[in-house]
Design a protein around this motif. Structure first.
Motif, PDB file in Angstrom:
ATOM      1  N   CYS A 123       0.844  -1.194   0.000  1.00 37.14           N
ATOM      2  CA  CYS A 123       0.000   0.000   0.000  1.00 37.14           C
ATOM      3  C   CYS A 123       0.880   1.245   0.000  1.00 37.14           C
ATOM      4  O   CYS A 123       2.037   1.201   0.416  1.00 37.14           O
ATOM      5  N   ILE A 181      -0.451   4.357   1.179  1.00 39.03           N
ATOM      6  CA  ILE A 181      -0.896   5.307   2.196  1.00 39.03           C
ATOM      7  C   ILE A 181      -0.957   4.554   3.526  1.00 39.03           C
ATOM      8  O   ILE A 181      -0.715   3.341   3.571  1.00 39.03           O
ATOM      9  N   SER A 182      -1.275   5.259   4.584  1.00 46.37           N
ATOM     10  CA  SER A 182      -1.292   4.597   5.892  1.00 46.37           C
ATOM     11  C   SER A 182      -2.518   5.058   6.688  1.00 46.37           C
ATOM     12  O   SER A 182      -2.454   6.025   7.449  1.00 46.37           O
ATOM     13  N   CYS A 183      -3.631   4.349   6.475  1.00 46.66           N
ATOM     14  CA  CYS A 183      -4.862   4.681   7.196  1.00 46.66           C
ATOM     15  C   CYS A 183      -4.686   4.319   8.670  1.00 46.66           C
ATOM     16  O   CYS A 183      -4.135   3.266   8.997  1.00 46.66           O
ATOM     17  N   PHE A 222      -6.727   3.293  10.770  1.00 47.70           N
ATOM     18  CA  PHE A 222      -7.522   2.153  11.253  1.00 47.70           C
ATOM     19  C   PHE A 222      -7.085   0.847  10.595  1.00 47.70           C
ATOM     20  O   PHE A 222      -7.671  -0.199  10.834  1.00 47.70           O
ATOM     21  N   CYS A 223      -6.064   0.905   9.738  1.00 41.14           N
ATOM     22  CA  CYS A 223      -5.711  -0.284   8.941  1.00 41.14           C
ATOM     23  C   CYS A 223      -4.896  -1.274   9.765  1.00 41.14           C
ATOM     24  O   CYS A 223      -3.994  -0.898  10.501  1.00 41.14           O
ATOM     25  N   ARG A 267      -3.587  -4.775   8.334  1.00 43.67           N
ATOM     26  CA  ARG A 267      -3.556  -5.864   7.356  1.00 43.67           C
ATOM     27  C   ARG A 267      -2.986  -7.130   7.987  1.00 43.67           C
ATOM     28  O   ARG A 267      -2.006  -7.077   8.714  1.00 43.67           O
ATOM     29  N   PRO A 325      -4.897  -7.448  -0.429  1.00 44.04           N
ATOM     30  CA  PRO A 325      -5.074  -6.832   0.888  1.00 44.04           C
ATOM     31  C   PRO A 325      -4.509  -5.400   0.992  1.00 44.04           C
ATOM     32  O   PRO A 325      -4.830  -4.695   1.940  1.00 44.04           O
ATOM     33  N   GLY A 326      -3.687  -4.941   0.049  1.00 42.44           N
ATOM     34  CA  GLY A 326      -3.189  -3.560   0.079  1.00 42.44           C
ATOM     35  C   GLY A 326      -3.940  -2.732  -0.950  1.00 42.44           C
ATOM     36  O   GLY A 326      -5.139  -2.909  -1.143  1.00 42.44           O
ATOM     37  N   ASN A 372      -7.592   2.993  -2.997  1.00 41.96           N
ATOM     38  CA  ASN A 372      -7.632   4.193  -2.142  1.00 41.96           C
ATOM     39  C   ASN A 372      -7.594   5.469  -2.990  1.00 41.96           C
ATOM     40  O   ASN A 372      -7.800   6.567  -2.473  1.00 41.96           O
TER      41      ASN A 372
HETATM   42 FE1  SF4 Z   1      -3.887   0.942   2.469  1.00 44.80          FE
HETATM   43 FE2  SF4 Z   1      -6.397   0.028   2.521  1.00 44.80          FE
HETATM   44 FE3  SF4 Z   1      -4.851  -0.194   4.683  1.00 44.80          FE
HETATM   45 FE4  SF4 Z   1      -5.728   2.221   3.923  1.00 44.80          FE
HETATM   46  S1  SF4 Z   1      -7.019   0.493   4.635  1.00 44.80           S
HETATM   47  S2  SF4 Z   1      -3.613   1.695   4.562  1.00 44.80           S
HETATM   48  S3  SF4 Z   1      -5.716   2.007   1.705  1.00 44.80           S
HETATM   49  S4  SF4 Z   1      -4.525  -1.210   2.717  1.00 44.80           S
END
Ligand code: SF4
Ligand code: CLF
Length: 284
Positions: free
Chosen positions: A33, A35-37, A39-40, A42, A85-86, A115
């Motif tokens: 991925c 970006i770095s949400c 709430f993420c 993985r 998953p990313g 995203n």
């Molecule tokens: Fe990346 Fe999706 Fe995780 Fe956001 S929720 S950091 S877009 S993998």
């Protein structure tokens, strides 16, 4: 030519299709991925039912084998989706997989989820790969709000943080939605609903994405985890209120199942992942 919204409303379970006889498979070919949400989280595991989780990551060729098996086990599958998953545009694997699917299964609906950071600059490739439906996760259209949901972006080799990162992300998402929608591809927008952060902002998001050409909107309730583990998940009345706000501007999808990145089958029905990915059944 991409499938129209009208056709997807019959054959795509996340765009209004009958969920009793149209299903989807997610092919987990996109590991990284950009970006770095906040709430993420993985994970590779067999038991969690949520986005960002898969039992394995596949190569595009492995994904084609899995797809063949899935179509035999569950002929109701009308949609081949890639949702992680990313991020599907952070690497080239998703577009490569869609090109293979286009050749071998021209009738399957190709569904991509992103995203949106690279959506504008990769729009032509997405159109060329024959993607029929595209979901962009837009959690805010105000950089101050988005910055509370996202730590950073990695964009053209450089790391941006905070409000600056959020502004770039939002601009690229909206420009990208506009380009994709103008090409006749149906766009859905997902928003992760975090009542304490973007709960009052849903109408603004829905209005902005509709103006750019999105046709359907879906709210995903926050699962409190990672940096947002202390935020409250929305209760039913908050989800309904947010849907009502969005519904003033755009069609709202109400049956989201928060699918894993390797989900297989009908929404809310039997998941064939245990047979296809050799997932261990929880408790066995
Ligand atoms: Fe990346 Fe999706 Fe995780 Fe956001 S929720 S950091 S877009 S993998
Ligand atoms: Fe998958 Fe998403 Fe395509 Fe559907 S899921 S990539 S649009 S084929 Fe659907 Fe699952 Fe909700 Fe996604 S129920 S998490 S909205």
């Amino acid at each position: 030519m991409a499938d129209t919204y009208q056709k997807l409303q019959s054959f795509h379970p996340c765009f209004g299709g009958n969920r009793n006889n149209t299903g989807r498979i997610h092919l987990p070919v996109s590991p990284g991925c950009n970006i770095s949400c906040k709430f993420c989280d993985r994970k590779i595991n067999d038991h969690e039912e949520r986005p960002g989780v898969t039992s394995q990551v596949l190569t595009p060729l492995e994904a084609m084998e899995v797809l063949e098996k899935a179509l035999t086990l569950c002929p109701e599958i009308t949609v081949a989706g890639i949702a992680g998953p990313g991020d599907t545009l952070a690497t080239d694997y998703a577009l490569e997989t869609f090109r293979l699917i286009r050749e071998k299964y021209p009738r399957l609906i190709k569904c991509m989820s992103t995203n949106g950071l690279l959506l504008s600059e990769r729009a032509e490739e997405i159109i060329e790969a024959g993607v029929d439906s595209l979901t962009v996760t837009v959690n805010g259209v105000d950089p101050e709000i988005e910055a509370k949901l996202n730590r950073l972006i990695v964009y053209h080799g450089k790391v941006y943080i905070g409000v600056e990162a959020a502004a770039i992300l939002i601009e690229n998402q909206l420009k990208g939605i506009e380009k994709i929608a103008a090409a006749g591809i149906t766009v859905k927008v997902n928003t992760v609903l975090v009542p304490g952060i973007n709960g009052e902002h849903i109408e603004d998001i829905a209005r902005a994405v509709k103006e750019r050409g999105a046709q359907i909107y879906n709210l995903i309730p926050l699962i409190p985890q990672s940096d947002l583990r202390n935020e409250q998940a929305p209760v039913c009345s908050q989800i309904e209120e947010a849907r009502a706000q969005a519904g003033k501007h755009i069609d709202v999808f109400r049956h989201c199942q928060h699918c894993r990145a390797d989900a297989v089958g009908l929404l809310g029905g039997k998941d064939y992942g245990d047979l296809i990915y050799q997932r261990r059944i929880v408790g066995s």
